[in-house]
Design an enzyme around this catalytic site. Structure first.
Site, short mmCIF file in Angstrom:
data_model
loop_
_atom_site.label_atom_id
_atom_site.label_comp_id
_atom_site.label_asym_id
_atom_site.label_seq_id
_atom_site.Cartn_x
_atom_site.Cartn_y
_atom_site.Cartn_z
N LYS A 61 29.43 23.23 25.99
CA LYS A 61 28.15 22.77 26.58
C LYS A 61 28.04 21.24 26.47
O LYS A 61 27.08 20.70 25.92
CB LYS A 61 26.97 23.46 25.92
N PRO A 66 28.87 9.86 30.49
CA PRO A 66 30.17 10.13 31.12
C PRO A 66 31.37 9.80 30.25
O PRO A 66 32.32 10.59 30.15
CB PRO A 66 30.12 9.27 32.39
N THR A 68 31.77 9.63 27.00
CA THR A 68 31.99 10.56 25.88
C THR A 68 32.39 11.94 26.41
O THR A 68 33.28 12.60 25.86
CB THR A 68 30.71 10.64 25.01
N GLY A 169 24.24 43.10 26.56
CA GLY A 169 24.39 43.68 25.22
C GLY A 169 23.31 43.18 24.28
O GLY A 169 22.12 43.41 24.50
N TYR A 170 23.72 42.44 23.28
CA TYR A 170 22.81 42.02 22.20
C TYR A 170 21.53 41.35 22.68
O TYR A 170 20.46 41.55 22.13
CB TYR A 170 23.54 41.06 21.27
P1 XMP Z 1 26.35 37.43 22.83
O1 XMP Z 1 26.78 37.64 21.43
O2 XMP Z 1 24.88 37.23 22.98
O3 XMP Z 1 27.07 36.07 23.23
O4 XMP Z 1 26.89 38.47 23.77
C1 XMP Z 1 26.76 35.33 24.37
C2 XMP Z 1 27.64 34.12 24.41
O5 XMP Z 1 27.29 33.32 25.50
C3 XMP Z 1 26.84 32.05 25.05
N1 XMP Z 1 25.71 31.75 25.88
C4 XMP Z 1 25.70 30.83 26.82
N2 XMP Z 1 26.63 29.97 27.19
N3 XMP Z 1 25.17 29.18 28.85
C5 XMP Z 1 26.35 29.13 28.20
O6 XMP Z 1 27.16 28.28 28.55
C6 XMP Z 1 24.20 30.05 28.52
O7 XMP Z 1 23.17 30.11 29.15
C7 XMP Z 1 24.48 30.90 27.45
N4 XMP Z 1 23.76 31.86 26.88
C8 XMP Z 1 24.55 32.38 25.92
C9 XMP Z 1 26.53 32.17 23.60
O8 XMP Z 1 26.72 30.96 22.92
C10 XMP Z 1 27.53 33.21 23.20
O9 XMP Z 1 28.80 32.63 23.03
#
Ligand code: XMP
Length: 217
Positions: A61, A66, A68, A169-170
């Site tokens: 993320k 730019p 860095t 899922g979670y």
């Molecule tokens: P879980 O355990 O919730 O993991 O199934 C979800 C994974 O996705 C990442 N995550 C995101 N990554 N934009 C992203 O780039 C998002 O909106 C976002 N929401 C969740 C989270 O860090 C984990 O790795």
């Protein structure tokens, strides 16, 4: 059918590699982020690829100026097949990563709206604009939430780009509720539901089967 990407947010190398070994037949891609890379080093990407020979994406993320961003991308893309960047920092920051990715022939994936509840506060109001920007910049894919299928659809319709969608899922997202929005270029990201389960292999297999069977249109 959409691809299955495991979010490998475990905190040690051995556990990560054990899980990859267990689920390798049912996953199409692996996402690593700060939890694993900061505890195991970026070389973990090579080790994962050696075991499963799948695409590995760094979810860093990236959200800096730019110059860095460019440095971070130079390091990460020596190992990974793609890198996730934030779009809210502006076009110039995303373009810097795209320039590096082009050199390595790797992917840039841009976040629009995140999957957690807090994303409604500041990200959702600008997410459609970010989707437009992603389209304009021709990034390789965007991230949009499976926890809000209507938003996933709207963002995908605007960007007209492949989507990587977390939240199944979670976090409460359900494959049944997003499957008709997705196509074979998209990725469903699942983390804890697989790696925290008693039997990651069985759970990954079930997710893969659901992705295969659930399309109703
Ligand atoms: P879980 O355990 O919730 O993991 O199934 C979800 C994974 O996705 C990442 N995550 C995101 N990554 N934009 C992203 O780039 C998002 O909106 C976002 N929401 C969740 C989270 O860090 C984990 O790795």
């Amino acid at each position: 059918m959409p691809k299955l990407m495991i979010a490998l947010d475990v905190l040690n190398r051995e556990e990560a590699l054990k899980i990859v070994n267990e689920v390798k037949d049912y996953i199409d891609a692996v996402k690593v982020g700060y939890p694993l890379v900061l505890s195991s080093g970026l070389e973990i990407v090579e080790e994962i690829k050696k075991i499963c020979n799948r695409e590995v994406i760094c979810d860093f993320k990236v959200a800096d100026i730019p110059e860095t961003n460019r440095k971070i991308a130079e390091i990460a893309l020596k190992y990974a097949d793609g890198i996730i960047v934030h779009g809210f920092v502006g076009e110039d920051s995303v373009k810097a990563v795209q320039e590096v990715a082009k050199k390595f022939n790797k992917k840039v994936i841009m976040v629009t709206e995140m999957s957690h509840p807090g994303a409604i506060q500041y990200m959702q109001p600008i997410a459609n604009k970010l989707a437009k920007m992603a389209k304009k910049l021709k990034v390789d894919a965007i991230v949009a939430p499976s926890t809000r299928p209507e938003r996933l659809k709207e963002i995908k319709d605007i960007a007209k780009l492949p989507v990587m969608t977390p939240g199944v899922g979670y976090q409460g997202g359900k494959i049944e509720e997003i499957i008709n929005i997705l196509d074979e270029n998209d990725y469903v990201i699942v983390g804890r539901s697989i790696y925290q389960s008693e039997n990651p292999k069985d759970v990954a297999k079930k997710f893969k089967e659901k992705l295969n069977k659930n399309k109703t249109k």
